[in-house]
Design an enzyme around this catalytic site. Structure first.
Site, PDB file in Angstrom:
ATOM      1  N   ASN A   1      -2.605   7.209  10.343  1.00 27.49           N
ATOM      2  CA  ASN A   1      -3.175   8.404  10.753  1.00 27.49           C
ATOM      3  C   ASN A   1      -4.549   7.992  10.966  1.00 27.49           C
ATOM      4  OD1 ASN A   1      -1.190   9.983   9.206  1.00 27.49           O
ATOM      5  ND2 ASN A   1      -1.526   9.061   7.248  1.00 27.49           N
TER       6      ASN A   1
ATOM      7  N   HIS B   1      -5.058   1.048   8.724  1.00 29.17           N
ATOM      8  CA  HIS B   1      -3.871   0.682   8.236  1.00 29.17           C
ATOM      9  C   HIS B   1      -2.700   1.091   8.595  1.00 29.17           C
ATOM     10  CE1 HIS B   1      -5.460   4.166   5.889  1.00 29.17           C
ATOM     11  NE2 HIS B   1      -4.137   4.808   5.545  1.00 29.17           N
TER      12      HIS B   1
ATOM     13  N   HIS C   1       0.994   2.400   8.059  1.00 21.23           N
ATOM     14  CA  HIS C   1       2.037   2.670   6.914  1.00 21.23           C
ATOM     15  C   HIS C   1       3.226   2.307   7.135  1.00 21.23           C
ATOM     16  CE1 HIS C   1      -0.184   5.955   4.486  1.00 21.23           C
ATOM     17  NE2 HIS C   1      -0.773   5.898   5.672  1.00 21.23           N
TER      18      HIS C   1
ATOM     19  N   GLN D   1      -5.656  11.076   7.403  1.00 18.68           N
ATOM     20  CA  GLN D   1      -6.528   9.863   6.888  1.00 18.68           C
ATOM     21  C   GLN D   1      -7.477  10.073   5.635  1.00 18.68           C
ATOM     22  OE1 GLN D   1      -8.448   7.293  10.004  1.00 18.68           O
ATOM     23  NE2 GLN D   1      -8.798   5.727   8.354  1.00 18.68           N
TER      24      GLN D   1
ATOM     25  N   ASP E   1       2.051   0.821  -1.398  1.00 18.93           N
ATOM     26  CA  ASP E   1       1.251   2.198  -1.628  1.00 18.93           C
ATOM     27  C   ASP E   1       1.648   2.541  -3.080  1.00 18.93           C
ATOM     28  OD1 ASP E   1       0.416   4.415   0.820  1.00 18.93           O
ATOM     29  OD2 ASP E   1       0.553   4.985  -1.466  1.00 18.93           O
TER      30      ASP E   1
ATOM     31  N   VAL F   1      -8.215   6.959   3.764  1.00 17.15           N
ATOM     32  CA  VAL F   1      -9.082   5.756   3.314  1.00 17.15           C
ATOM     33  C   VAL F   1      -9.513   5.352   4.705  1.00 17.15           C
ATOM     34  CG1 VAL F   1      -8.686   3.251   2.385  1.00 17.15           C
ATOM     35  CG2 VAL F   1      -7.582   5.273   1.460  1.00 17.15           C
TER      36      VAL F   1
HETATM   37  P1  AMP Z   1      -4.132   7.640   4.665  1.00 15.01           P
HETATM   38  O1  AMP Z   1      -4.065   8.719   4.129  1.00 15.01           O
HETATM   39  O2  AMP Z   1      -3.421   7.257   5.944  1.00 15.01           O
HETATM   40  O3  AMP Z   1      -5.377   7.049   4.875  1.00 15.01           O
HETATM   41  O4  AMP Z   1      -3.254   6.501   3.648  1.00 15.01           O
HETATM   42  C1  AMP Z   1      -3.943   6.162   2.413  1.00 15.01           C
HETATM   43  C2  AMP Z   1      -2.633   5.645   1.669  1.00 15.01           C
HETATM   44  O5  AMP Z   1      -3.627   4.742   0.534  1.00 15.01           O
HETATM   45  C3  AMP Z   1      -2.180   6.673   0.864  1.00 15.01           C
HETATM   46  O6  AMP Z   1      -0.770   6.670   1.178  1.00 15.01           O
HETATM   47  C4  AMP Z   1      -2.418   6.474  -0.519  1.00 15.01           C
HETATM   48  O7  AMP Z   1      -1.332   6.815  -1.532  1.00 15.01           O
HETATM   49  C5  AMP Z   1      -2.837   5.029  -0.569  1.00 15.01           C
HETATM   50  N1  AMP Z   1      -3.575   4.485  -1.604  1.00 15.01           N
HETATM   51  C6  AMP Z   1      -4.712   4.949  -2.450  1.00 15.01           C
HETATM   52  N2  AMP Z   1      -5.157   4.220  -3.013  1.00 15.01           N
HETATM   53  C7  AMP Z   1      -4.430   3.192  -3.362  1.00 15.01           C
HETATM   54  C8  AMP Z   1      -4.330   2.009  -4.127  1.00 15.01           C
HETATM   55  N3  AMP Z   1      -5.452   1.742  -4.974  1.00 15.01           N
HETATM   56  N4  AMP Z   1      -3.355   1.211  -3.938  1.00 15.01           N
HETATM   57  C9  AMP Z   1      -2.329   1.421  -3.261  1.00 15.01           C
HETATM   58  N5  AMP Z   1      -2.404   2.579  -2.073  1.00 15.01           N
HETATM   59  C10 AMP Z   1      -3.276   3.391  -2.223  1.00 15.01           C
END
Ligand code: AMP
Length: 113
Positions: A86, A99, A101, A93, A30, A95
């Site tokens: 999430n 996924h 974590h 969430q 992350d 992204v």
């Molecule tokens: P969520 O909020 O559960 O959708 O988690 C998305 C995660 O993606 C967050 O913990 C961010 O820090 C992570 N994230 C966003 N952009 C990137 C990236 N380019 N590379 C690695 N992790 C990322």
């Protein structure tokens, strides 16, 4: 359909520290870690969120759980790690490509915030 951020990472169009990959999923660190070990495990299939998965995804979802456990072990935390999904913006969430974590390396509080 535009690629998700994580599809671009999977396709090596964006940089990431990839720690594991197989035919079904890719794992990378992350970018904003919430624990000493914070890895995102992403299916290659761009399922938007867990609640969009269906019976056809059952084996894939099981695979992700087993791979997450192996990754935690490979990171040295096979006996103490947390998995978080999430589901939806209101649950945190950000992204919209399913996924897991994988968090480890510090004490974990309960309930999560
Ligand atoms: P969520 O909020 O559960 O959708 O988690 C998305 C995660 O993606 C967050 O913990 C961010 O820090 C992570 N994230 C966003 N952009 C990137 C990236 N380019 N590379 C690695 N992790 C990322």
């Amino acid at each position: 359909m535009a690629k998700t951020l994580f599809e671009k990472i999977i396709d090596r169009e964006l940089p990431a520290t990839i720690v594991y990959e197989d035919t079904q999923c890719v794992a990378f660190r992350d970018i904003n870690p919430a624990a000493p070990v914070h890895i995102l495990l992403v299916p290659r299939k761009p399922i938007v969120k867990l609640s969009d998965a269906d019976a056809a995804d059952q084996a894939l979802l099981g695979h992700l759980m087993l791979v997450a456990s192996k990754i935690a072990a490979a990171e040295g935390f096979g006996e103490a790690y947390r998995l978080v999904v999430n589901n939806g913006a209101a649950a945190g969430q950000s992204v919209f490509h399913l996924h897991l974590h994988i968090l480890a390396g510090r004490p974990m509080k309960w309930p999560p915030g």
